[in-house]
Design a protein around this motif. Structure first.
Motif, PDB file in Angstrom:
ATOM      1  N   UNK A 326       5.382   4.997   1.895  1.00 21.05           N
ATOM      2  CA  UNK A 326       5.497   4.581   0.499  1.00 21.05           C
ATOM      3  C   UNK A 326       5.373   3.095   0.250  1.00 21.05           C
ATOM      4  N   UNK A 327       5.129   2.293   1.268  1.00 18.89           N
ATOM      5  CA  UNK A 327       4.991   0.857   1.089  1.00 18.89           C
ATOM      6  C   UNK A 327       3.588   0.524   0.575  1.00 18.89           C
ATOM      7  N   UNK A 328       3.528  -0.340  -0.415  1.00 22.35           N
ATOM      8  CA  UNK A 328       2.258  -0.754  -1.014  1.00 22.35           C
ATOM      9  C   UNK A 328       1.817  -2.058  -0.363  1.00 22.35           C
ATOM     10  N   UNK A 329       0.602  -2.065   0.144  1.00 21.02           N
ATOM     11  CA  UNK A 329       0.058  -3.255   0.785  1.00 21.02           C
ATOM     12  C   UNK A 329      -1.238  -3.647   0.099  1.00 21.02           C
ATOM     13  N   UNK A 330      -1.503  -4.955   0.126  1.00 21.63           N
ATOM     14  CA  UNK A 330      -2.738  -5.482  -0.462  1.00 21.63           C
ATOM     15  C   UNK A 330      -3.537  -6.184   0.623  1.00 21.63           C
ATOM     16  N   UNK A 331      -4.826  -6.027   0.558  1.00 16.54           N
ATOM     17  CA  UNK A 331      -5.665  -6.690   1.542  1.00 16.54           C
ATOM     18  C   UNK A 331      -7.021  -7.020   0.928  1.00 16.54           C
ATOM     19  N   UNK A 332      -7.783  -7.865   1.636  1.00 21.64           N
ATOM     20  CA  UNK A 332      -9.149  -8.199   1.250  1.00 21.64           C
ATOM     21  C   UNK A 332     -10.035  -8.053   2.485  1.00 21.64           C
ATOM     22  N   UNK A 333     -11.329  -7.915   2.229  1.00 21.35           N
ATOM     23  CA  UNK A 333     -12.329  -7.916   3.304  1.00 21.35           C
ATOM     24  C   UNK A 333     -12.962  -9.300   3.342  1.00 21.35           C
ATOM     25  N   UNK A 334     -13.108  -9.820   4.558  1.00 18.52           N
ATOM     26  CA  UNK A 334     -13.752 -11.127   4.698  1.00 18.52           C
ATOM     27  C   UNK A 334     -14.920 -11.009   5.675  1.00 18.52           C
TER      28      UNK A 334
END
Length: 413
Positions: A326-334
């Protein structure tokens, strides 16, 4: 013979090239075309949209405290008045008559007290004489008891009359206070901005929107504020001192700068719906020649940040995932040396274009922003062919410009 040899060499070359393409395909070395931008510092100023009305900062709506006809109005709309200045007179005749009636009751009470005092003095004298006669046995005990009872009764009658006088004096004081309320004076210094009542109409003590309930409205027009309605979903992000930009309906080309001065603690229900909103007062810095009026409708952007520069990426580059726990994580592609790498980031404030990145990236990192479909299917380590979004836009603009020049040249020929 020489021709056949050339054909054999050419066929061998084509076969080798085809073999290389097949090998690359089997090895997964086909590259995905993506767009990238450089992570850099940007001005981020998120805001909350609200609407409401303009109102003078210090505004008083005068109402009557008693029922009476308006006898005289001493001011007109737009006049400047001082605190304590007489503005309006109500008919005082009824309340003068009440004063005269209560004054007569007061005088009658004073006369009654004098009569009771004389009666008490006579009763005390008779009681004193009765004590002497009782000592000489010239009267009986019953007669003496009657004299003492008459004295006590005179004392009670005197106290009763005194209380009646106090009551009459209180009523008289109230009547005088009511008479004073027929003179309506200015509670503050300011401008008469509304004067709905006229001479001859009856003023009534009421807070309802009834004829005669409102006498006039006085306001300090030197300061004005916007009374905005903010949805309950956004009110938690509003703080005192936040900057706001307010646009009045009458001056849509002149945005006004303001500061959040007050936030309501209790909500109000929107008419005809179940929605709740909170009133937020924004004190405005208004040019003197703008001519704003109380009651004008307005819309506002309440800014949540200070507008300072911070490391940021386009909002479309940030991808959100929810783990099994249930943890919300944010990420980007580089883009790292031609390969897509998934980097977890900690984000901050965002506006319509940029989202702040608190950790996970450094200035200059090549962040993949699209296409959106590609972002959804991209895999860590995938080979990519990256092109700067700004460079692509410039190339397209250059190509469009060359096409326009060609069309103009053809037209001139």
């Amino acid at each position: 013979m020489k021709l056949n040899k050339k054909w054999l060499i050419g066929g061998a070359i084509l076969a080798v090239m085809a073999l290389l393409l097949v090998v690359k395909s089997l090895r997964g070395e086909s590259r995905t075309e993506v767009e990238v931008v450089l992570a850099s510092e940007q001005d981020i100023r998120p805001s909350i949209l609200a609407s409401g009305l303009l109102a003078y900062l210090d505004e008083v709506n005068l109402t009557a405290e008693l029922v009476a006809k308006v006898e005289e109005i001493l001011v007109k709309e737009g006049d400047q008045v001082e605190k304590g200045q007489l503005l309006l007179r109500l008919d005082p005749e009824t309340y003068r008559n009440a004063i005269e009636r209560e004054q007569a009751s007061q005088r009658q009470g004073q006369i009654s007290i004098e009569r009771q005092r004389l009666a008490l003095a006579l009763a005390e004298t008779r009681l004193k004489r009765g004590e002497e006669l009782l000592g000489r046995q010239m009267i009986g005990q019953a007669d003496f008891d009657d004299l003492r009872n008459a004295r006590d009764l005179a004392r009670v009658e005197l106290r009763s009359t005194q209380e009646s006088l106090r009551r009459a004096e209180a009523i008289l004081s109230e009547a005088r206070e009511q008479l004073q309320k027929t003179d309506i004076r200015a509670p503050i210094a300011g401008t008469i901005v509304a004067l709905p009542i006229k001479v001859g109409e009856t003023a009534i003590p009421s807070t309802m929107s009834l004829a005669g309930a409102s006498l006039m409205k006085i306001a300090d027009t030197s300061a004005i504020q916007a009374e905005l309605k903010v949805d309950e979903a956004d009110i938690a992000r509003i703080r005192l001192g936040q900057q706001a930009e307010v646009v009045a309906a009458a001056h849509q080309d002149t945005p006004l700068q303001g500061t959040v001065a007050q936030i309501a603690l209790a909500p109000s229900l929107e008419p005809g719906s179940q929605g709740r909103s909170y009133q937020v007062d924004v004190l405005l810095d208004v040019p003197e020649d703008l001519g704003l009026r109380s009651g004008m409708s307005a819309r506002a952007d309440i800014f949540l940040g200070d507008g300072g520069k911070t490391l940021a990426v386009p909002v479309e580059a940030v991808v959100t995932e929810e783990s099994e726990d249930g943890q919300v994580k944010r990420f980007v592609w580089i883009d790292r040396d031609g390969s897509a790498r998934k980097v977890e980031v900690e984000t901050g404030l965002s506006d319509d274009r940029w989202e702040a990145v608190a950790s996970g990236l450094e200035a200059g990192d090549r962040v993949i922003v699209g296409p959106a479909k590609t972002l959804r299917i991209l895999r860590d380590g995938a080979a990519i062919d990256a092109e700067l979004r700004d460079g692509k836009a410039k190339a397209k603009a250059k190509a469009d410009a060359e096409d326009d020049e060609d069309e103009d040249g053809d037209a001139s020929e």
